[in-house]
Design an enzyme around this catalytic site. Structure first.
Site, PDB file in Angstrom:
ATOM      1  N   ASP A   1      -6.062 -10.127  -9.021  1.00  0.00           N
ATOM      2  CA  ASP A   1      -5.016 -10.448 -10.703  1.00  0.00           C
ATOM      3  C   ASP A   1      -5.618 -10.440 -11.683  1.00  0.00           C
ATOM      4  O   ASP A   1      -6.684 -10.684 -11.327  1.00  0.00           O
ATOM      5  CB  ASP A   1      -4.290 -12.112 -10.249  1.00  0.00           C
ATOM      6  CG  ASP A   1      -3.731 -12.356  -8.830  1.00  0.00           C
ATOM      7  OD1 ASP A   1      -2.803 -11.697  -9.153  1.00  0.00           O
ATOM      8  OD2 ASP A   1      -3.925 -12.930  -8.626  1.00  0.00           O
TER       9      ASP A   1
ATOM     10  N   ASP B   1      -5.581  -0.769  -7.987  1.00  0.00           N
ATOM     11  CA  ASP B   1      -5.228  -1.292  -6.417  1.00  0.00           C
ATOM     12  C   ASP B   1      -5.916  -2.646  -7.265  1.00  0.00           C
ATOM     13  O   ASP B   1      -7.168  -3.054  -6.104  1.00  0.00           O
ATOM     14  CB  ASP B   1      -5.083  -0.786  -5.578  1.00  0.00           C
ATOM     15  CG  ASP B   1      -5.291  -1.510  -4.120  1.00  0.00           C
ATOM     16  OD1 ASP B   1      -4.756  -2.443  -4.541  1.00  0.00           O
ATOM     17  OD2 ASP B   1      -5.347  -0.844  -3.294  1.00  0.00           O
TER      18      ASP B   1
ATOM     19  N   GLY C   1     -15.454  -0.590 -12.457  1.00  0.00           N
ATOM     20  CA  GLY C   1     -14.248   0.009 -12.861  1.00  0.00           C
ATOM     21  C   GLY C   1     -14.069   0.384 -14.430  1.00  0.00           C
ATOM     22  O   GLY C   1     -13.631   1.373 -14.611  1.00  0.00           O
TER      23      GLY C   1
ATOM     24  N   HIS D   1       0.197  -0.726  -0.018  1.00  0.00           N
ATOM     25  CA  HIS D   1       0.125  -0.079  -0.085  1.00  0.00           C
ATOM     26  C   HIS D   1       0.620   1.292  -0.115  1.00  0.00           C
ATOM     27  O   HIS D   1       0.537   2.842  -0.330  1.00  0.00           O
ATOM     28  CB  HIS D   1      -1.094  -0.228   1.004  1.00  0.00           C
ATOM     29  CG  HIS D   1      -1.868  -1.400   0.778  1.00  0.00           C
ATOM     30  ND1 HIS D   1      -1.961  -1.998   1.200  1.00  0.00           N
ATOM     31  CD2 HIS D   1      -2.970  -1.043   0.023  1.00  0.00           C
ATOM     32  CE1 HIS D   1      -3.583  -3.207   1.587  1.00  0.00           C
ATOM     33  NE2 HIS D   1      -3.673  -2.189   0.345  1.00  0.00           N
TER      34      HIS D   1
HETATM   35  N1  SPD Z   1      -1.744 -11.782  -6.004  1.00  0.00           N
HETATM   36  C1  SPD Z   1      -2.541 -10.622  -5.355  1.00  0.00           C
HETATM   37  C2  SPD Z   1      -2.418  -9.616  -6.438  1.00  0.00           C
HETATM   38  C3  SPD Z   1      -3.013  -8.574  -5.251  1.00  0.00           C
HETATM   39  C4  SPD Z   1      -2.710  -7.482  -5.384  1.00  0.00           C
HETATM   40  N2  SPD Z   1      -3.990  -6.045  -5.132  1.00  0.00           N
HETATM   41  C5  SPD Z   1      -4.637  -6.411  -3.840  1.00  0.00           C
HETATM   42  C6  SPD Z   1      -5.381  -5.465  -3.356  1.00  0.00           C
HETATM   43  C7  SPD Z   1      -4.794  -5.181  -1.738  1.00  0.00           C
HETATM   44  N3  SPD Z   1      -4.990  -3.186  -1.626  1.00  0.00           N
END
Ligand code: SPD
Length: 275
Positions: free
Chosen positions: A158, A155, A138, A62
């Site tokens: 996958d 954010d 989004g 983050h």
């Molecule tokens: N493999 C998991 C990748 C996740 C990426 N985003 C996570 C969100 C956290 N705020």
């Protein structure tokens, strides 16, 4: 107790966590949502079988997804976060005093509800008056935006299930349109060691086609498979490598530092070759 959660990456690789307790487990309209208390990493939010965040290491992701673009922009005022339903990214964004307005577009209201209930360390920013949450797709939201945001942060989970469209060229072109003339875009762009349908070079090149300047940066996240994780920043004007480290205020970090802002853009040779 011998209870384990296994994140299966593919037919050859899985990561296991011993868990103390299952706190929530449900099928939402969009995905399977699980919150567990792990022995090693504390509470974890897991969507469709993939760890999204854990209390023990969430600050790495983050801080890096928020502060790198926010310090690259000299005066970020209006920020859009797509995804981010756990609240970690908005918590970090709120630390920037120039930021007046933050829109979060999180498709799944149940992720926000779970974060409020089980992850208060992350979700504290949702009640800030500068924050508005829209429970929308989004991709549809961004199609209606033009010249509106200073910083746009993707954010996402996958590139499978509800997030897949957030990694496509058309989405990145619309993201560029949603930004002001000097706007900055950043997205989490997965691990170079794994491939969830789209490879990291494909994602990187899709972003590169939409922005005049594109730079990848990396960090290490122990609870993301293979650890090494990438972000790709697209910019219409400002270069993250030109940020004066003396201008990076200490907003109370646990991972990010002024030196790391620059160092994170130094890529190992195999990753340079991959791109
Ligand atoms: N493999 C998991 C990748 C996740 C990426 N985003 C996570 C969100 C956290 N705020």
């Amino acid at each position: 107790m011998n209870l384990w959660f296994t994140e299966t990456e593919n037919s050859n690789l899985a990561v296991k966590y011993r868990i103390k307790q299952v706190l929530a487990h449900k099928k939402t309209k969009f995905q399977e949502l699980l919150v567990v208390e792990t022995e090693r990493f504390g509470r974890a939010l897991i969507l469709d079988g993939a760890v999204q965040t854990t209390i023990a290491d969430e600050y790495v992701y983050h801080e890096m997804i928020a502060h790198v673009p926010l310090f690259t922009h000299p005066q970020p005022q209006k920020v859009l976060i797509i995804g981010g339903g756990d609240g970690g990214t908005v918590r970090e964004t709120l630390k920037h005093r120039s930021v007046e307005e933050i829109h979060i577009v999180e498709i799944d209201p149940e992720v926000v509800a779970a974060a409020k209930q089980y992850l208060p360390e992350l979700s504290s920013g949702f009640n800030d008056p500068r924050v508005t949450i829209h429970h929308l797709d989004g991709i549809e939201y961004i199609a209606g935006c033009q010249n509106e945001y200073d910083v746009l942060i993707i954010d996402s989970s996958d590139p499978v299930g509800p997030a897949v469209g957030l990694f496509q060229s058309q989405f990145y072109r619309q993201a560029a349109r949603a930004l002001k003339d000097d706007g900055i875009f950043v997205a989490q762009t997965e691990s170079p060691w794994l491939n969830f349908g789209l490879t990291l070079p494909e994602i990187y090149h899709n972003i590169k086609a939409a922005f005049p300047l594109t730079r990848m940066y990396i960090c290490n996240i122990p609870t993301y498979p293979c650890g090494l994780w990438s972000f790709t920043l697209g910019s219409k004007r400002y270069d993250p490598l030109e940020v004066n480290p003396d201008k990076i205020a200490d907003l109370g970090y646990r991972y990010y530092t002024p030196d790391l802002h620059r160092a994170a853009f130094v890529l190992p040779r195999f990753l340079q070759d991959l791109l």
